[in-house]
Design a protein around this motif. Structure first.
Motif, mmCIF file in Angstrom:
data_model
loop_
_atom_site.group_PDB
_atom_site.id
_atom_site.type_symbol
_atom_site.label_atom_id
_atom_site.label_comp_id
_atom_site.label_asym_id
_atom_site.label_seq_id
_atom_site.Cartn_x
_atom_site.Cartn_y
_atom_site.Cartn_z
ATOM 1 N N ALA A 61 0.750 -1.157 -0.120
ATOM 2 C CA ALA A 61 0.070 -0.061 -0.050
ATOM 3 C C ALA A 61 0.895 1.174 0.032
ATOM 4 O O ALA A 61 0.458 2.346 0.536
ATOM 5 N N GLY A 62 2.152 1.129 -0.687
ATOM 6 C CA GLY A 62 2.945 2.420 -0.459
ATOM 7 C C GLY A 62 3.259 3.031 -1.722
ATOM 8 O O GLY A 62 3.773 4.065 -1.684
ATOM 9 N N GLN A 63 2.420 2.709 -2.712
ATOM 10 C CA GLN A 63 2.831 3.370 -4.032
ATOM 11 C C GLN A 63 2.360 5.036 -4.075
ATOM 12 O O GLN A 63 3.215 5.804 -4.438
ATOM 13 N N ARG A 64 1.374 5.428 -3.697
ATOM 14 C CA ARG A 64 0.672 6.556 -3.884
ATOM 15 C C ARG A 64 1.301 7.346 -2.736
ATOM 16 O O ARG A 64 1.747 8.686 -2.758
ATOM 17 N N MET A 65 1.584 6.635 -1.532
ATOM 18 C CA MET A 65 2.434 7.418 -0.598
ATOM 19 C C MET A 65 3.837 7.768 -1.187
ATOM 20 O O MET A 65 4.217 8.922 -0.857
ATOM 21 N N LEU A 67 4.436 8.387 -4.137
ATOM 22 C CA LEU A 67 4.653 9.429 -5.011
ATOM 23 C C LEU A 67 4.191 10.839 -4.451
ATOM 24 O O LEU A 67 4.653 11.900 -4.882
ATOM 25 N N GLU A 68 3.041 10.673 -3.520
ATOM 26 C CA GLU A 68 2.387 11.935 -3.053
ATOM 27 C C GLU A 68 2.797 12.658 -1.720
ATOM 28 O O GLU A 68 2.496 13.684 -1.374
ATOM 29 N N LEU A 98 7.418 11.573 6.798
ATOM 30 C CA LEU A 98 6.721 11.924 5.344
ATOM 31 C C LEU A 98 5.429 12.186 6.071
ATOM 32 O O LEU A 98 4.751 11.766 6.977
ATOM 33 N N VAL A 99 4.886 13.455 5.054
ATOM 34 C CA VAL A 99 3.572 13.785 5.538
ATOM 35 C C VAL A 99 2.486 13.226 4.411
ATOM 36 O O VAL A 99 2.916 13.625 3.310
ATOM 37 N N SER A 212 0.572 22.470 9.526
ATOM 38 C CA SER A 212 0.887 21.492 9.075
ATOM 39 C C SER A 212 0.579 21.339 7.562
ATOM 40 O O SER A 212 -0.220 22.439 6.984
ATOM 41 N N MET A 213 0.578 19.932 6.870
ATOM 42 C CA MET A 213 0.102 20.232 5.710
ATOM 43 C C MET A 213 -0.588 18.689 4.891
ATOM 44 O O MET A 213 -0.197 17.822 5.843
ATOM 45 N N ARG A 214 -1.161 18.649 3.970
ATOM 46 C CA ARG A 214 -1.636 17.427 3.304
ATOM 47 C C ARG A 214 -1.148 17.306 2.043
ATOM 48 O O ARG A 214 -0.966 16.100 1.568
ATOM 49 N N SER A 215 -0.661 18.564 1.419
ATOM 50 C CA SER A 215 -0.096 18.451 0.116
ATOM 51 C C SER A 215 0.544 19.838 -0.037
ATOM 52 O O SER A 215 0.119 20.595 0.738
#
Ligand code: RFL
Ligand code: PHB
Length: 394
Positions: A61-65, A67-68, A98-99, A212-215
């Motif tokens: 389950a790490g692919q999008r993590m 990348l993003e 990692l955020v 903080s942030m999400r993106s």
């Protein structure tokens, strides 16, 4: 119905455990009280330690993590306008954090579970645990209006702080340790660029603030507020004005504001139950412990519990190592208490305490100076922030 491991709760603990057990060839079934949409709408954690990232990758389950997620090499601590940056790789042997939002991580885990065709039942009320201290534990619950019995070998209580798993352990067989703080965090999510690429923890005489942030286009901010506050008292404009007053320069003048997508108040608590097991029931994540969010440890502790439990269960099923089962609680608690200490300490140093005693304020300031300016102080903060090592089970 029958499975090997029955998992109560489809939060990050339950979903991650289910996936890692599946990869170890251990059948499991997840039962969740709420709807899938409800679980996905909860806005919570944002910071992942490297150990958590590794487990997510292992779970597929790490692919999008990867990348993003936004890699964070430093955190900024501020005290009444003064800023100090702690470089994480320098003081924590090359590690960073990692955020990546808990919402996204939960979505990724749900997707890999679906793709593997593993059973998850949502909106299941009335879960009850039976015969946990025998070799044949089982759960009862209501599924589509019918009573169901699920037989299993082991039960993982991943149902969060308010779940039923911990409460199913008789009070004489558990001890609880708790500290409730006299303030809460008012959180706001907005589609505005974050004021800083790195997370900012700001102590101020008006109260603590966190950036903080999400993106790179979505910010997450928090303000310390008294416990009796309500969200209705905080229209967006009041939130932004207060945040600006508490932040040091250049953040105060550079803050970009916008309409809130979400606003909520979380209370702050430290909590641990010992032991984290009762017969064949094992507590995992928030079901067993809570930390105030100041150290960003809650989700990461859930992941470390998962690491210990799945390592033990894999050895039980594949090598007959039943002796390891009794060691779960002690192994997990060793790391949990250290993270409890760090979260409590960060909280105590940075919040405006209930005490009005000016002596306490001076001690907070001295602590901030000592820990942000000395080699050993910076190392202590950085090593705890990136996460203490996970032990291998042998
Ligand atoms: P969860 O996420 O609470 O999931 C438990 C699930 O169990 C379900 N459930 C039941 N299911 C069946 N039957 C029942 N009777 C049930 N009762 C409950 C619930 O519906 C739910 O789906 O626990 P889990 O999986 O252990 O995960 C723990 C994390 O969610 C939590 O530790 C973090 O969110 C804490 N946290 C943070 N952690 C970090 O590591 N880094 C952070 O930056 C961070 N920031 C935060 C946070 C928590 C916050 N709040 C709101 C508490 C920031 C905030 C504001
Ligand atoms: C968050 O992004 O929600 C967050 C970040 C750091 C914390 C707590 C929450 O310590």
């Amino acid at each position: 119905m029958r499975t090997q491991v029955a998992i109560i709760g489809a939060g990050p603990s339950g979903l991650l455990l289910g996936q890692l057990l599946h990869q170890a060839g251990i059948a499991n079934l997840v039962i969740e009280l709420r709807s899938r949409a409800y679980v996905l709408e909860r806005i919570r954690a944002g910071v992942l330690e490297e150990g958590t990232m590794r487990l997510l990758r292992e779970a597929g389950a790490g692919q999008r993590m990867d990348l993003e997620g936004i890699a964070d090499e430093g955190i900024v601590l501020a005290f009444d306008g003064e800023r100090r940056r702690i470089d994480l790789p320098t003081y924590a042997e090359g590690q960073r954090v990692l955020v990546y939002g808990q919402t996204e991580l939960t979505r990724d885990l749900m997707q890999v579970r679906d793709a593997a065709g593993l059973p998850t039942y949502y909106e299941v009320p009335d879960v009850a645990i039976h015969d946990a201290t025998t070799d044949h534990p089982w759960l009862s619950f209501t599924l589509n209006g019918a009573s169901v019995r699920l037989d299993c070998d082991y039960i993982a209580g991943c149902d969060g702080f308010r779940g039923i798993s911990r409460q199913s352990i008789p009070p004489t067989a558990r001890r609880e340790y708790e500290k409730v703080y006299p303030f809460g965090w008012l959180g706001l999510l907005a589609d505005t660029p974050p004021v800083s690429r790195e997370i900012v923890y700001a102590a101020h005489e008006r109260g603590f603030a966190l950036c903080s942030m999400r993106s790179l286009a979505r910010s997450r901010y928090y303000l310390e507020v008294p416990l009796n506050e309500t969200v209705d008292n905080w229209p967006d404009q009041r939130f932004w004005d207060e945040l600006r007053r508490r932040l040091p320069e250049p953040y105060a003048s550079e803050l970009v504001t916008g309409p809130a997508l979400e606003k909520s108040i979380a209370s702050l608590r430290s909590f641990v139950v010992e032991p984290m097991q009762y017969g064949r029931l094992f507590l995992v994540g928030d079901a067993a412990h809570i930390v105030p969010p100041t150290g960003a440890k809650g989700l990461n502790l859930a992941a470390s519990d998962v690491h210990y439990l799945r390592s033990i269960l894999a050895k039980v099923y594949h090598q007959g190592r039943h002796d390891l089962l009794a060691s779960y609680s002690a192994l997990a608690l060793d790391r949990i208490w250290k993270a409890e200490r760090f979260s409590w300490w960060m909280t105590s140093m940075l919040h405006r305490l209930a005490s009005d005693n000016p002596f306490d304020a001076r001690i907070q300031r001295a602590e901030f100076d000592y820990f942000t300016t000395t080699e050993e102080g910076r190392r202590a903060i950085a090593r705890n922030y990136v996460g203490l090592p996970l032990r291998a089970i042998d």
